[in-house]
Design a protein around this motif. Sequence first.
Motif, PDB file in Angstrom:
ATOM      1  N   PHE A   1     -66.860  -2.850   5.867  1.00  0.00           N
ATOM      2  CA  PHE A   1     -66.011  -1.687   6.131  1.00  0.00           C
ATOM      3  C   PHE A   1     -66.190  -0.728   4.956  1.00  0.00           C
ATOM      4  N   ALA A   2     -66.476   0.538   5.246  1.00  0.00           N
ATOM      5  CA  ALA A   2     -66.749   1.469   4.154  1.00  0.00           C
ATOM      6  C   ALA A   2     -66.638   2.905   4.658  1.00  0.00           C
ATOM      7  N   SER A   3     -66.895   3.849   3.757  1.00  0.00           N
ATOM      8  CA  SER A   3     -66.889   5.267   4.119  1.00  0.00           C
ATOM      9  C   SER A   3     -67.997   5.554   5.124  1.00  0.00           C
ATOM     10  N   PRO A   4     -67.881   6.635   5.888  1.00  0.00           N
ATOM     11  CA  PRO A   4     -68.941   6.965   6.851  1.00  0.00           C
ATOM     12  C   PRO A   4     -70.316   7.093   6.202  1.00  0.00           C
ATOM     13  N   PHE A   5     -70.388   7.627   4.987  1.00  0.00           N
ATOM     14  CA  PHE A   5     -71.685   7.771   4.330  1.00  0.00           C
ATOM     15  C   PHE A   5     -72.305   6.411   4.032  1.00  0.00           C
ATOM     16  N   ILE A   6     -71.528   5.500   3.460  1.00  0.00           N
ATOM     17  CA  ILE A   6     -72.071   4.175   3.143  1.00  0.00           C
ATOM     18  C   ILE A   6     -72.459   3.434   4.413  1.00  0.00           C
ATOM     19  N   ILE A   7     -71.654   3.547   5.466  1.00  0.00           N
ATOM     20  CA  ILE A   7     -72.002   2.913   6.735  1.00  0.00           C
ATOM     21  C   ILE A   7     -73.313   3.484   7.270  1.00  0.00           C
ATOM     22  N   ARG A   8     -73.497   4.794   7.124  1.00  0.00           N
ATOM     23  CA  ARG A   8     -74.753   5.402   7.573  1.00  0.00           C
ATOM     24  C   ARG A   8     -75.939   4.827   6.817  1.00  0.00           C
ATOM     25  N   MET A   9     -75.782   4.614   5.518  1.00  0.00           N
ATOM     26  CA  MET A   9     -76.873   4.042   4.739  1.00  0.00           C
ATOM     27  C   MET A   9     -77.153   2.595   5.164  1.00  0.00           C
ATOM     28  N   LEU A  10     -76.100   1.825   5.430  1.00  0.00           N
ATOM     29  CA  LEU A  10     -76.296   0.442   5.888  1.00  0.00           C
ATOM     30  C   LEU A  10     -77.007   0.419   7.238  1.00  0.00           C
ATOM     31  N   ASN A  11     -76.637   1.326   8.126  1.00  0.00           N
ATOM     32  CA  ASN A  11     -77.305   1.390   9.423  1.00  0.00           C
ATOM     33  C   ASN A  11     -78.748   1.849   9.293  1.00  0.00           C
ATOM     34  N   THR A  12     -79.036   2.642   8.264  1.00  0.00           N
ATOM     35  CA  THR A  12     -80.399   3.133   8.064  1.00  0.00           C
ATOM     36  C   THR A  12     -81.353   2.001   7.713  1.00  0.00           C
ATOM     37  N   ILE A  13     -80.900   1.055   6.901  1.00  0.00           N
ATOM     38  CA  ILE A  13     -81.837   0.031   6.423  1.00  0.00           C
ATOM     39  C   ILE A  13     -81.735  -1.291   7.166  1.00  0.00           C
ATOM     40  N   LYS A  14     -80.732  -1.475   8.017  1.00  0.00           N
ATOM     41  CA  LYS A  14     -80.587  -2.767   8.691  1.00  0.00           C
ATOM     42  C   LYS A  14     -81.671  -2.966   9.743  1.00  0.00           C
ATOM     43  N   MET A  15     -81.952  -4.204  10.061  1.00  0.00           N
ATOM     44  CA  MET A  15     -82.868  -4.507  11.151  1.00  0.00           C
ATOM     45  C   MET A  15     -82.253  -4.038  12.471  1.00  0.00           C
ATOM     46  N   PRO A  16     -83.081  -3.598  13.422  1.00  0.00           N
ATOM     47  CA  PRO A  16     -82.521  -2.932  14.615  1.00  0.00           C
ATOM     48  C   PRO A  16     -81.690  -3.829  15.523  1.00  0.00           C
ATOM     49  N   TYR A  17     -81.992  -5.111  15.607  1.00  0.00           N
ATOM     50  CA  TYR A  17     -81.258  -6.005  16.516  1.00  0.00           C
ATOM     51  C   TYR A  17     -80.729  -7.203  15.733  1.00  0.00           C
ATOM     52  N   ASN A  18     -80.041  -6.952  14.642  1.00  0.00           N
ATOM     53  CA  ASN A  18     -79.658  -8.055  13.752  1.00  0.00           C
ATOM     54  C   ASN A  18     -78.532  -8.910  14.323  1.00  0.00           C
ATOM     55  N   ILE A  19     -77.770  -8.392  15.290  1.00  0.00           N
ATOM     56  CA  ILE A  19     -76.708  -9.174  15.922  1.00  0.00           C
ATOM     57  C   ILE A  19     -77.123  -9.450  17.363  1.00  0.00           C
ATOM     58  N   ASN A  20     -77.393 -10.716  17.683  1.00  0.00           N
ATOM     59  CA  ASN A  20     -77.948 -11.034  18.997  1.00  0.00           C
ATOM     60  C   ASN A  20     -76.864 -11.123  20.068  1.00  0.00           C
ATOM     61  N   VAL A  21     -77.286 -11.201  21.323  1.00  0.00           N
ATOM     62  CA  VAL A  21     -76.334 -11.168  22.435  1.00  0.00           C
ATOM     63  C   VAL A  21     -75.451 -12.416  22.475  1.00  0.00           C
ATOM     64  N   LEU A  22     -75.960 -13.550  22.026  1.00  0.00           N
ATOM     65  CA  LEU A  22     -75.161 -14.781  22.038  1.00  0.00           C
ATOM     66  C   LEU A  22     -74.041 -14.701  20.993  1.00  0.00           C
ATOM     67  N   THR A  23     -74.392 -14.240  19.801  1.00  0.00           N
ATOM     68  CA  THR A  23     -73.378 -14.041  18.767  1.00  0.00           C
ATOM     69  C   THR A  23     -72.314 -13.057  19.232  1.00  0.00           C
ATOM     70  N   SER A  24     -72.753 -11.949  19.801  1.00  0.00           N
ATOM     71  CA  SER A  24     -71.807 -10.926  20.254  1.00  0.00           C
ATOM     72  C   SER A  24     -70.856 -11.465  21.315  1.00  0.00           C
ATOM     73  N   ALA A  25     -71.383 -12.219  22.258  1.00  0.00           N
ATOM     74  CA  ALA A  25     -70.551 -12.738  23.345  1.00  0.00           C
ATOM     75  C   ALA A  25     -69.483 -13.687  22.820  1.00  0.00           C
ATOM     76  N   VAL A  26     -69.884 -14.584  21.910  1.00  0.00           N
ATOM     77  CA  VAL A  26     -68.927 -15.541  21.351  1.00  0.00           C
ATOM     78  C   VAL A  26     -67.872 -14.816  20.520  1.00  0.00           C
ATOM     79  N   ALA A  27     -68.296 -13.848  19.722  1.00  0.00           N
ATOM     80  CA  ALA A  27     -67.358 -13.107  18.881  1.00  0.00           C
ATOM     81  C   ALA A  27     -66.384 -12.284  19.717  1.00  0.00           C
ATOM     82  N   LEU A  28     -66.870 -11.648  20.772  1.00  0.00           N
ATOM     83  CA  LEU A  28     -65.990 -10.848  21.632  1.00  0.00           C
ATOM     84  C   LEU A  28     -64.936 -11.725  22.294  1.00  0.00           C
ATOM     85  N   GLU A  29     -65.333 -12.901  22.719  1.00  0.00           N
ATOM     86  CA  GLU A  29     -64.361 -13.813  23.327  1.00  0.00           C
ATOM     87  C   GLU A  29     -63.292 -14.212  22.310  1.00  0.00           C
TER      88      GLU A  29
END
Length: 345
Positions: A219-247
């Motif tokens: 959790f951070a300022s919009p600028f820092i979040i933008r920088m994190l999104n710039t360098i992160k891998m494009p699909y770093n959170i997979n569909v299985l992780t997302s489904a379990v976390a959403l539940e």
Amino acid sequence: MSNKDITQLVRPNLLTLKAYSSARSEFKGLAEVLLDANESPWPTGRNRYPDPMSTDLRNALGRYKNFSPDQIVFGNGSDELVDQITRIFCNEGDAVHALPPTFGMYKVAAGIAGAEFRATTLAPDFTIPVEELKASWDERSKILWLCSPNNPSGNAMEAEVLEDLIRTFPGVVVLDEAYIDFVPELSFLPRLAEFPNLIITQTLSKGWGMAGIRLGAAFASPFIIRMLNTIKMPYNINVLTSAVALEALSKPEEMKAKVATLISERNRLEAALTKLDCVDYIFPSVTNFLLVRFKDSAAVYQYLLDNAIVVRNQAYQPNAENCLRITAGLKEENDRLLAALSDFE
């Protein structure tokens, strides 16, 4: 510290870096036929690439935390976020500060980035030696890692001390709140907007009980979040992780009930361990674990291993001589531990 100052802390080459553009991020609108990403067309629930921005997951966590989803980014565990934050702000020769004994990945990430790791040891009661820490800062100081509640000591740092350090550190402060679900009232998240240089990391591994899906959040300022999104891998959170976390996020009361049980078991363990002759001292904890000083931790550690009980040896850590870290488990697991230690007597 202003947002302008934060910009000056970022590695200059990253300010103009264009993030990787994945197939799923290049269009907006209704999508009924997907022929853009060379995926398998058979609908197994796993055949499509995940949303690179984890939109549904950010919205769900934002609702639970009462926080803007636009100021959240996920990592494949908090380890990935530690690495990303270090790479954003540290060139070779820059300095990273931390307070051992604490989470070991801060030092690993600094080493990978070629940054100097400056350690200021916590006091014997695991409080922060503020003046000693501040004396270690200079123009090369880029990141200060603060872990509260701290691992492996289990204590929460004083809010006034944390605030002072956030306001006075000349770089970015990262507050690691991995164990905050055990004391949510101590979180700095409601105050994050006060501190442009503050990043808060949390995880679903501890209170939420999902270490196996590897999901951390920053959790951070919009600028820092933008920088994190710039360098992160494009699909770093997979569909299985997302489904379990959403539940799980749809049922927060289940998490809160389990947290209450673990706190009760931690308190029961503490009361029972205090009565054992082999125990020298138990450090106060607000987490799901206890740091316990034994009279002979090496003998206790080996004895527990011989009885197929695994705890964490912390005796090599500063100010943790003869200490073992014991996680509160299920009642029957804790009973087995206590029975074994009683026989050790």
